[in-house]
Design a protein around this motif. Structure first.
Motif, mmCIF file in Angstrom:
data_model
loop_
_atom_site.group_PDB
_atom_site.id
_atom_site.type_symbol
_atom_site.label_atom_id
_atom_site.label_comp_id
_atom_site.label_asym_id
_atom_site.label_seq_id
_atom_site.Cartn_x
_atom_site.Cartn_y
_atom_site.Cartn_z
ATOM 1 N N GLU A 238 0.765 -1.003 0.075
ATOM 2 C CA GLU A 238 -0.141 0.117 -0.090
ATOM 3 C C GLU A 238 0.937 1.286 0.111
ATOM 4 O OE1 GLU A 238 -3.180 0.068 2.994
ATOM 5 O OE2 GLU A 238 -3.419 -1.995 2.643
ATOM 6 N N THR A 239 2.248 1.191 0.419
ATOM 7 C CA THR A 239 2.987 2.416 0.462
ATOM 8 C C THR A 239 3.659 2.532 -0.759
ATOM 9 O OG1 THR A 239 4.992 1.117 0.932
ATOM 10 C CG2 THR A 239 3.771 1.934 2.827
ATOM 11 N N GLU A 240 3.511 1.939 -1.781
ATOM 12 C CA GLU A 240 3.966 2.027 -3.293
ATOM 13 C C GLU A 240 2.864 2.646 -4.067
ATOM 14 O OE1 GLU A 240 5.553 -0.622 -7.118
ATOM 15 O OE2 GLU A 240 6.421 -1.035 -5.035
ATOM 16 N N ARG A 241 2.683 3.832 -4.194
ATOM 17 C CA ARG A 241 1.841 4.567 -4.822
ATOM 18 C C ARG A 241 2.082 4.982 -6.300
ATOM 19 N NH1 ARG A 241 -2.358 3.167 -1.499
ATOM 20 N NH2 ARG A 241 -3.687 4.920 -2.624
ATOM 21 N N ARG A 242 1.001 5.030 -6.941
ATOM 22 C CA ARG A 242 1.546 5.233 -8.499
ATOM 23 C C ARG A 242 0.245 6.155 -9.112
ATOM 24 N NH1 ARG A 242 4.600 1.019 -11.681
ATOM 25 N NH2 ARG A 242 5.059 2.472 -13.068
ATOM 26 N N THR A 243 0.410 6.818 -10.218
ATOM 27 C CA THR A 243 -0.590 7.441 -10.898
ATOM 28 C C THR A 243 -0.516 7.280 -12.143
ATOM 29 O OG1 THR A 243 0.603 9.409 -11.152
ATOM 30 C CG2 THR A 243 -0.697 9.332 -9.414
ATOM 31 N N ASP A 244 0.247 6.217 -12.593
ATOM 32 C CA ASP A 244 0.377 5.865 -14.102
ATOM 33 C C ASP A 244 -1.233 5.319 -14.796
ATOM 34 O OD1 ASP A 244 3.455 5.127 -14.554
ATOM 35 O OD2 ASP A 244 2.572 4.765 -12.570
ATOM 36 N N SER A 245 -1.144 5.871 -16.081
ATOM 37 C CA SER A 245 -2.396 5.187 -16.649
ATOM 38 C C SER A 245 -1.907 3.763 -17.411
ATOM 39 C CB SER A 245 -2.887 6.095 -17.859
ATOM 40 O OG SER A 245 -2.050 6.290 -18.759
ATOM 41 N N LEU A 246 -2.812 3.090 -17.812
ATOM 42 C CA LEU A 246 -2.556 1.879 -18.760
ATOM 43 C C LEU A 246 -1.758 2.191 -19.896
ATOM 44 C CD1 LEU A 246 -3.318 -1.127 -19.566
ATOM 45 C CD2 LEU A 246 -5.389 -0.116 -20.877
ATOM 46 N N TYR A 247 -2.042 3.418 -20.279
ATOM 47 C CA TYR A 247 -1.313 3.695 -21.738
ATOM 48 C C TYR A 247 0.329 4.088 -21.406
ATOM 49 C CZ TYR A 247 -5.986 4.055 -23.045
ATOM 50 O OH TYR A 247 -7.356 3.823 -23.465
ATOM 51 N N ASP A 248 0.524 4.795 -19.920
ATOM 52 C CA ASP A 248 1.816 4.922 -19.512
ATOM 53 C C ASP A 248 2.601 3.656 -19.520
ATOM 54 O OD1 ASP A 248 1.254 7.759 -19.394
ATOM 55 O OD2 ASP A 248 0.443 7.525 -17.228
ATOM 56 N N LEU A 249 1.687 2.847 -19.046
ATOM 57 C CA LEU A 249 2.511 1.319 -18.788
ATOM 58 C C LEU A 249 2.648 0.587 -19.967
ATOM 59 C CD1 LEU A 249 0.365 0.233 -15.611
ATOM 60 C CD2 LEU A 249 2.700 1.039 -15.527
ATOM 61 N N TYR A 250 1.856 0.697 -20.911
ATOM 62 C CA TYR A 250 2.302 0.196 -22.421
ATOM 63 C C TYR A 250 3.430 0.859 -22.959
ATOM 64 C CZ TYR A 250 1.439 -1.391 -26.978
ATOM 65 O OH TYR A 250 1.598 -1.783 -28.177
ATOM 66 N N ASP A 251 3.536 2.169 -22.939
ATOM 67 C CA ASP A 251 4.724 2.618 -23.468
ATOM 68 C C ASP A 251 5.890 2.336 -22.793
ATOM 69 O OD1 ASP A 251 2.997 3.881 -25.314
ATOM 70 O OD2 ASP A 251 2.825 5.885 -24.223
ATOM 71 N N GLU A 252 5.745 2.390 -21.549
ATOM 72 C CA GLU A 252 7.361 1.689 -20.682
ATOM 73 C C GLU A 252 7.395 0.412 -21.076
ATOM 74 O OE1 GLU A 252 6.415 2.100 -16.557
ATOM 75 O OE2 GLU A 252 5.820 4.180 -16.746
ATOM 76 N N ALA A 253 6.508 -0.495 -21.302
ATOM 77 C CA ALA A 253 6.576 -2.001 -21.532
ATOM 78 C C ALA A 253 7.249 -2.208 -22.995
ATOM 79 C CB ALA A 253 5.280 -2.803 -21.648
ATOM 80 N N VAL A 254 6.910 -1.321 -24.148
ATOM 81 C CA VAL A 254 7.543 -1.043 -25.530
ATOM 82 C C VAL A 254 8.953 -0.767 -25.415
ATOM 83 C CG1 VAL A 254 7.508 -0.032 -27.521
ATOM 84 C CG2 VAL A 254 5.450 -0.806 -26.562
ATOM 85 N N THR A 255 9.437 0.261 -24.609
ATOM 86 C CA THR A 255 10.830 0.718 -24.331
ATOM 87 C C THR A 255 11.627 -0.312 -23.671
ATOM 88 O OG1 THR A 255 9.824 3.259 -24.086
ATOM 89 C CG2 THR A 255 12.096 2.361 -23.286
ATOM 90 N N ARG A 256 11.030 -0.941 -22.539
ATOM 91 C CA ARG A 256 11.833 -2.057 -22.014
ATOM 92 C C ARG A 256 12.071 -3.216 -23.007
ATOM 93 N NH1 ARG A 256 15.747 -4.225 -19.235
ATOM 94 N NH2 ARG A 256 15.197 -6.161 -18.390
#
Length: 364
Positions: free
Chosen positions: A274-292
């Motif tokens: 619960e202490t690991e807070r995020r505000t990423d959208s699904l689309y942010d995560l998708y873009d990160e996954a493509v870069t990775r």
């Protein structure tokens, strides 16, 4: 169609195995990642695209192996828990030992298979948080259904189309049986990664059964429109079975009023912390996954050509291996050690499924 009744086994054990981003998300993520890493493969020949797409499904193929025996379900579970990078390295060792180029059917399969792990690890925390309570017995298919919603959202945004317009079953088709070369390469990867594979005389048959059942699953869930939704309802045995079937189909429309992609940037947390807070959208995560994935795939090319070692045992601190680059940790998130889920804020997915049931029941 009797196949609808055989398609879904709703026993608790098998319902545990339905948790992974769905097949269209893996398709477009792998295509985008490969295009970034290798621009000459942005529009591959149809045959190579089929092997890339099959590879992109990773070990989910084994989760679809619910009918034919002996089943490969165990290898789906093992591959999602551990030694994924080692199995990829073992596949590459087999392929390069036979002087197969990266731009071959075997090479495309491996690229897709490696990209699968990247998207799983990046999206699973988001999917788990917004679909599952720690106790999900009320609607065990909630996770799977939310994955279909994720598919719809990504296909609309990234491809500007709808799931019903994508002939996934046609794209993923690599022949009436799993090609011998791919079966041999997967066997080599599993032998490198899992003690269970050593001495498993049924492994070749498990691979074939997983492929055949997957093709059946992709056929039943292909290009879903109103008719497919009605067919699922018509052939369900009871309310629970009806929900289970609908949860495996891409909804032709999504209800208004829900920010399924978290486009507004609302705060959410890692399901284990619960202490690991995020505000990423699904689309942010998708873009990160493509870069990775782009980095992972270029590393695979280096391993394929012998510029970097395949296995950790052959590497040193200054020279990471393909095994380390892909990673041997579980596919539930990017943490090296798995953790129990303790928090979630799911959408009312059972109510949304019931809205679909009410919409299509009795519709002609």
């Amino acid at each position: 169609m009797a196949g609808w009744n055989r398609l879904v086994d709703t026993s608790p054990l098998l319902l545990l195995f339905a948790h992974m981003p769905s097949h269209l998300a893996h398709l477009i993520h792998t295509e985008d990642s490969v295009a970034r890493a290798f621009p000459d493969l942005a529009d591959p020949p149809e045959r190579l695209r089929s092997f890339l797409t099959l590879g992109a499904q990773g070990p989910d193929q084994f989760y679809h192996n619910r009918r034919r025996k002996p089943s490969g379900l165990l290898y789906g579970s093992l591959s999602h828990r551990k030694n994924y990078g080692r199995s990829v390295a073992g596949m590459i060792r087999w392929a390069t030992g036979r002087e197969l180029p990266l731009r071959s059917e075997a090479g495309m399969f491996v690229l897709g298979y490696a990209a699968h792990a990247v998207l799983d690890r990046k999206l699973h925390p988001f999917i788990n948080y917004f679909s599952d309570l720690p106790d999900s017995r009320v609607f065990p298919r909630a996770h799977a259904f939310f994955e279909r919603i994720v598919d719809v959202l990504l296909v609309r945004r990234i491809r500007n189309t709808e799931p019903r317009e994508i002939d996934f079953r046609g794209i993923v088709d690599c022949g009436p049986y799993l090609p011998t070369e791919i079966a041999a390469m997967m066997t080599a990867g599993f032998l490198a990664a899992f003690d269970r594979a050593d001495g498993d005389a049924d492994l070749p048959e498990r691979l074939q059964n997983a492929y055949l059942d997957s093709m059946g699953f992709y056929g039943y869930t292909n290009m879903v429109g109103d008719a497919a939704m009605r067919r699922a309802i018509d052939h369900a045995e009871n309310d629970r079975h009806e929900r289970a079937l609908i949860a495996l189909l891409h909804p032709p429309q999504l209800p208004a009023g829900y920010d399924f992609a978290n486009a507004s940037g609302a705060e959410w947390c890692h399901p284990c912390d619960e202490t690991e807070r995020r505000t990423d959208s699904l689309y942010d995560l998708y873009d990160e996954a493509v870069t990775r994935a782009e980095r992972v795939l270029t590393g695979i090319e280096a391993g394929w050509s012998g510029r970097v070692p395949l296995f950790d045992s052959d590497a040193d601190a200054s020279e990471p291996s393909v095994e380390a680059l892909v990673g041997n940790h579980n596919l539930s998130d990017e943490r090296m050690i798995s953790c129990p889920r303790t928090c979630a804020s799911p959408f009312p997915l059972i109510e949304i499924v019931d809205e679909l049931r009410n919409t299509y029941q009795g519709r002609e």
